[in-house]
Scaffold this motif. Sequence first.
Motif, PDB file in Angstrom:
ATOM      1  N   HIS A  58       0.931  -0.732  -0.122  1.00  0.00           N
ATOM      2  CA  HIS A  58       0.098   0.022   0.438  1.00  0.00           C
ATOM      3  C   HIS A  58       0.629   1.428   0.108  1.00  0.00           C
ATOM      4  O   HIS A  58       0.505   2.181  -0.019  1.00  0.00           O
ATOM      5  N   ILE A  59       2.086   1.060   0.058  1.00  0.00           N
ATOM      6  CA  ILE A  59       3.068   2.579   0.443  1.00  0.00           C
ATOM      7  C   ILE A  59       3.446   2.515  -1.579  1.00  0.00           C
ATOM      8  O   ILE A  59       4.446   1.246  -2.061  1.00  0.00           O
ATOM      9  N   GLN A  60       2.847   3.386  -1.734  1.00  0.00           N
ATOM     10  CA  GLN A  60       3.465   3.558  -3.318  1.00  0.00           C
ATOM     11  C   GLN A  60       4.449   4.970  -3.674  1.00  0.00           C
ATOM     12  O   GLN A  60       4.293   6.017  -2.904  1.00  0.00           O
ATOM     13  N   PHE A  61       4.911   5.091  -5.217  1.00  0.00           N
ATOM     14  CA  PHE A  61       5.827   6.537  -5.108  1.00  0.00           C
ATOM     15  C   PHE A  61       5.125   6.515  -6.698  1.00  0.00           C
ATOM     16  O   PHE A  61       4.824   6.126  -7.395  1.00  0.00           O
ATOM     17  N   PRO A  85      10.341  11.526   0.819  1.00  0.00           N
ATOM     18  CA  PRO A  85       9.068  12.400   1.497  1.00  0.00           C
ATOM     19  C   PRO A  85       7.947  12.611  -0.070  1.00  0.00           C
ATOM     20  O   PRO A  85       7.230  13.112   0.341  1.00  0.00           O
ATOM     21  N   VAL A  86       8.489  11.487  -0.920  1.00  0.00           N
ATOM     22  CA  VAL A  86       7.460  11.672  -2.127  1.00  0.00           C
ATOM     23  C   VAL A  86       6.645  10.894  -1.902  1.00  0.00           C
ATOM     24  O   VAL A  86       5.760  10.189  -3.124  1.00  0.00           O
ATOM     25  N   TRP A  87       6.750   9.610  -1.249  1.00  0.00           N
ATOM     26  CA  TRP A  87       5.847   8.181  -1.348  1.00  0.00           C
ATOM     27  C   TRP A  87       4.489   8.430  -0.663  1.00  0.00           C
ATOM     28  O   TRP A  87       4.705   9.273   0.519  1.00  0.00           O
ATOM     29  N   TYR A  88       3.827   8.012  -0.380  1.00  0.00           N
ATOM     30  CA  TYR A  88       2.298   8.108  -0.309  1.00  0.00           C
ATOM     31  C   TYR A  88       1.750   6.877   0.537  1.00  0.00           C
ATOM     32  O   TYR A  88       1.947   5.612  -0.380  1.00  0.00           O
ATOM     33  N   SER A  89       1.348   6.665   1.240  1.00  0.00           N
ATOM     34  CA  SER A  89       0.117   5.293   1.125  1.00  0.00           C
ATOM     35  C   SER A  89      -1.017   5.795   1.091  1.00  0.00           C
ATOM     36  O   SER A  89      -1.949   6.424   1.154  1.00  0.00           O
ATOM     37  N   THR A  90      -1.062   4.292  -0.075  1.00  0.00           N
ATOM     38  CA  THR A  90      -3.051   4.534  -0.783  1.00  0.00           C
ATOM     39  C   THR A  90      -4.350   4.324   0.155  1.00  0.00           C
ATOM     40  O   THR A  90      -5.495   4.070   0.174  1.00  0.00           O
TER      41      THR A  90
END
Length: 285
Positions: free
Chosen positions: A264-267, A279-284
């Motif tokens: 669930h961690i995307q880039f 810092p630009v990775w995000y969670s869905t």
Amino acid sequence: NTRRDVFKDRKVRQALAMLFDFEWVNENLFSGRFTRTGSFWQNSEELSALGRPANEKEKALLAPFMDEVLPEVMDGTYQPTVTDGSGRDRTVLRAAVQKLAEAGYAIEDGRMVKDGQQLAFEVLIGSVPGASQSEVEKMVLAYQRTAEAIGVAITIRGVDDAQFQKRRQTWDYDMTAGSLSASLSPGAEQIWRWGSQSVEPEGTFNYAGASSPAIDAMIDEMVNARDREDFAAAVRAYDRLLISGHYVVPLYHLREKWVAHWSHIQFPEKTPLYGYQFPVWYSTK
């Protein structure tokens, strides 16, 4: 370390580079995960000379120094030696013997000698970025075994981190393992890596002891370039000189960065040239 007489001749350095069996080392020690490094700006479409013929700008820059550039490096056909991966490729060994013969060496009683003196040197090893001392040692042992097949004597000296740093800072080694980080825009730092004025002062990064008017001229062209095209041409010309000088035994690199992460961690689809930036990775979720 070209400050040592044993490495003064480029033909000797070239032959010694041929003896590193990357294919065997990569498969047997590193599970095939690495790619051979052949350029000082590997994988850069603009800055690397590998697989790229010199253009007119590069030819003009290198014209006064053509005796220092190998033809295969100028025309873009140069690649580091490729073996059959056996650890004892007879074709490569024969070519290395022939290259050493051009430098005045011959095999006598199983020893590679010149003027009665065997070609022999010590490899100083320690921990380097990306490899532990034990990994470096295994690699050098493989190199030692291949060199012994043609009568070249290599001894290995492992030291602790403090000694390793001190001996490299004071040029107290024949050959040593190491790495040089590079920016996306090389500049004045190259003076202290390959420039003539960095040969004598202790503590610079000119581990090879390179000293050449051609290299100095290309560094000067590079740092004084005022447009992108001129800059890229100067760096490629510089790359061709460093490759042709055979100041290093080319090792390897990872073509990509490996990261384990939750699904669930995307880039972002497009990442910076430097690679992933957390810092630009995000969670869905």
